[in-house]
Motif scaffolding. Structure first.
Motif, mmCIF file in Angstrom:
data_model
loop_
_atom_site.group_PDB
_atom_site.id
_atom_site.type_symbol
_atom_site.label_atom_id
_atom_site.label_comp_id
_atom_site.label_asym_id
_atom_site.label_seq_id
_atom_site.Cartn_x
_atom_site.Cartn_y
_atom_site.Cartn_z
ATOM 1 N N PHE B 65 39.319 19.183 41.943
ATOM 2 C CA PHE B 65 38.657 17.687 41.955
ATOM 3 C C PHE B 65 39.450 16.818 41.168
ATOM 4 N N THR B 66 40.262 17.254 40.211
ATOM 5 C CA THR B 66 41.201 16.217 39.300
ATOM 6 C C THR B 66 42.031 15.784 40.505
ATOM 7 N N VAL B 67 42.597 16.706 41.151
ATOM 8 C CA VAL B 67 43.715 16.166 42.012
ATOM 9 C C VAL B 67 43.070 15.103 43.082
ATOM 10 N N PHE B 68 41.995 15.543 43.391
ATOM 11 C CA PHE B 68 41.231 14.605 44.452
ATOM 12 C C PHE B 68 40.890 13.159 43.836
ATOM 13 N N CYS B 69 40.501 13.210 42.501
ATOM 14 C CA CYS B 69 40.149 12.091 41.562
ATOM 15 C C CYS B 69 41.679 11.162 41.520
ATOM 16 N N ARG B 70 42.722 11.894 41.340
ATOM 17 C CA ARG B 70 44.131 11.196 41.362
ATOM 18 C C ARG B 70 44.416 10.593 42.252
ATOM 19 N N GLN B 71 44.404 11.300 43.343
ATOM 20 C CA GLN B 71 44.351 10.758 44.962
ATOM 21 C C GLN B 71 43.667 9.416 45.054
#
Lengths: 313, 318
Positions: B65-71
């Motif tokens: 999820f954090t990766v997704f948000c960063r993207q």
């Protein structure tokens, strides 16, 4: 003999719904003389407004007029709307009772007045704008530039009715129909609006048809009055005579209901019933007040049925 | 007007976040493993595991999820696992097809629907008004895929005016292009016109009963002008609301239509991406579609203020 502006003869208006037809106005005959102020008096449902709408050609589709109305000698009943339209606004101005609902909520005051001017004149944009401000000044409004750019919801009740009047007189009509112009206003505003109408009438040489159930108002403003009851004219007379010496039973009852300043009565009398004929056709007055011809009992005084000179309801 | 616009734009951010959150979690809750689909039937468990690690799918949900948000924050949508291409390159050509079909259908549907609705309202008590009303009901009652098949039968199979399916880009000439997009647009537009005509008829009839229309007649204003200036302006607010809702519906409607006509649009891309559990591509398409719908809503809100300036004034008074 005064000249006749509007001549109504045997006018009936049938209200049609679901294939059934009901006579809301029955055999009204009436003359409106040039430059006079004539009052149309009667209770709600008596056919005052329908008679006035018939003159202006504004009846809804389910209301069918029969008989004859001439305006400046020209027959207008049955005239197609394309020809009728030329009279609306330019010859006949109409003031409605509730300016808040009778004026467009989104268009500005200026735009609405300009629509009248566009419909009947070929003014330039500049001339129209000048005329709008002139009209607003005529009806007693200040800051005309602001008012013209306002919408109706931004104005006070009295201002709204003044705007309504400005629209009605915008194209210099010869007949002004005012349908309960002061009913929606408080008493001080009522007087201002009536004073304005009287002044305009004088300045512009207007003929005024005032629809009201306010008898004291009639006494102050109109030379003649016609009383409508159950869709029929029951009495027509000069106002002073009509109020001072009512002949028809219904008129007597109506006059008795009006309060006077030094009234000692503890309770005002009322006219029995509330337009019962609208609910049940059998309630239409037959032997008592109806079914008589309107006859001229003295010069200028008309009465439906001699034997109706008797008691009130 | 500018402050109104600014306020509306600020509201966009939270609105855009909700569909993104939903799609992130829904995808991962759905059964089916992207790594095993991608690796194919012959792959060993070790190969699948290696692929899963490569795609970052073995990390915890929170980490993903954090990766997704960063993207999202850096506007990088990642690569499609299955098609091995950046998502940002896959979406625009498909979006162009979908937007052309949807917007074409929207404009055509609005024009047909408003015309039909006005006709039904202004001639309410006449025979032709009744016919117009019936046509509107027919439009609502018929699902767009049935409409599409009927249109194919009549105009493509019988009269051979249009192609049954397929896609010719506009770069290959306007006439061949129109032979492929014509029927999809018509199929969507006819279904939309039905709804618009009903709303228009109702709104116009409501306004026609208003006292200010009688006032306009008493002023001697021409009927045509009363209809345009006095009636449609007020009825337009209601029509606009429905048009906004319908536009969002058109996007999903076009997914069905794209599959019938074999158009390489977003609907088909999304359909295939979901089947392959292509997380990155699905997320990209949902983000794009969400933004599109939000923009449509913004446009509708701005148009309200244009049609009825009281909307704007009301906002200022607060």
């Amino acid at each position: 003999m005064p000249s006749t502006l509007v001549h109504i003869e045997h006018l009936s208006v049938d209200a049609v719904s679901d294939g059934e037809s009901f006579p809301a106005v029955r055999d009204v005959s009436l003359d409106i003389h040039t430059s006079e102020a004539l009052a149309l008096v009667g209770e709600s449902g008596s056919g005052k407004t329908l008679t006035a709408l018939s003159i202006a050609g504004l009846l809804a589709e389910n209301l069918r007029p029969r008989g004859s109305i001439t305006f400046h000698g020209r027959e207008v009943v049955g005239l197609p709307w394309t020809e009728r339209r030329a009279l609306a606004g330019s010859e006949i101005g109409y003031i409605f009772q509730e300016p808040m609902s009778a004026l467009h909520p989104i268009l500005t005051v200026g735009e609405q007045i300009e629509e009248s001017l566009k419909a009947h004149f070929t003014f330039t944009r500049r001339e129209r704008a000048d005329r709008v401000r002139e009209l607003l000044t005529t009806v007693g409004l200040a800051k005309t530039r602001d008012v013209a750019s306002n919408r109706i919801g931004q104005l006070s009740g009295g201002m709204r009715q003044r705007v309504m009047i400005a629209i009605a007189i915008s194209c210099g009509p010869s007949l002004l129909i005012a349908d309960e112009p002061t009913t929606a206003l408080d008493v001080t505003l009522q007087k201002q609006i009536m004073d304005l109408l009287m002044k305009l009438r004088e300045d512009m040489g207007l003929t005024l048809l005032l629809i009201t159930h306010n008898l004291p108002l009639v006494a102050q403003t109109c030379e003649r009055a016609a009383v409508l009851y159950a869709g029929q004219v029951v009495e027509v007379a000069p106002t002073r005579e009509l109020l001072g010496d009512p002949r028809h039973g219904y008129t007597k009852a109506l006059v008795a209901c009006s309060p006077v300043l030094d009234d000692t009565r503890r309770r005002l009398p009322t006219v029995a019933g509330t337009a019962p004929w609208l609910v049940d056709e059998r309630a239409l007055p037959k032997s008592q007040w109806g079914h008589h011809d309107l006859i001229e009992i003295e010069p200028g005084r008309w009465l439906r049925g001699r034997d109706n000179m008797g008691g009130a309801a | 007007m500018l402050s109104y616009l600014g306020r509306r734009l600020l509201l966009l951010l939270p609105t855009a976040a909700v569909p993104l959150l939903l799609v992130f979690f829904m995808l991962r809750l759905a059964p089916g493993d992207p790594a095993s689909i991608l690796a194919g039937d012959q792959a060993t468990p070790e190969q699948v595991e290696a692929l899963r690690h490569e795609l970052g799918l073995d990390a915890s949900l929170w980490h993903q999820f954090t990766v997704f948000c960063r993207q999202i924050a850096t506007l990088q949508l990642g690569d499609s696992h299955f098609l091995a291409k950046p998502v940002i390159e896959l979406i625009p050509p498909a979006a162009a097809v979908t937007l052309e079909v949807s917007l074409g259908a929207l404009l055509l549907g609005l024009a047909l629907g408003i015309g039909l609705g006005c006709w039904a309202a202004f001639r309410q008590h006449r025979l032709d008004g009744g016919v117009a009303r019936t046509l509107g009901i027919l439009g609502i009652s018929m699902p767009n895929f049935v409409m599409a098949l009927l249109l194919i039968l009549v105009f493509a199979v019988e009269f051979r005016l249009f192609l049954v399916g397929g896609w010719v880009p506009i770069s290959k000439g306007l006439a061949p292009h129109l032979r492929t997009v014509g029927l999809p647009i018509l199929a969507l537009a006819l279904a939309e016109a039905g709804g618009v005509s009903r709303i228009t008829r109702g709104a116009v009839l409501d306004v026609l009963r208003e006292p200010y229309v009688t006032t306009a007649r008493s002023q001697g204003i021409k009927e045509g002008r009363i209809s345009m200036v006095y009636v449609l302006r007020v009825a337009g607010v209601q029509i606009l609301t429905v048009a906004g809702l319908l536009t969002a519906g058109l996007l999903s409607g076009s997914a069905v239509i794209e599959n019938i006509f074999g158009l390489p649009g977003m609907g088909r891309l999304l359909f295939e991406a979901v089947q392959r559990r292509d997380y990155q591509l699905v997320q990209g398409i949902v983000l794009f579609t969400g933004l599109f719908i939000i923009v449509i809503n913004l446009v509708v809100d701005l148009l309200y203020a244009v049609i009825d300036p009281r909307v704007r004034l009301g906002a200022q008074e607060k």
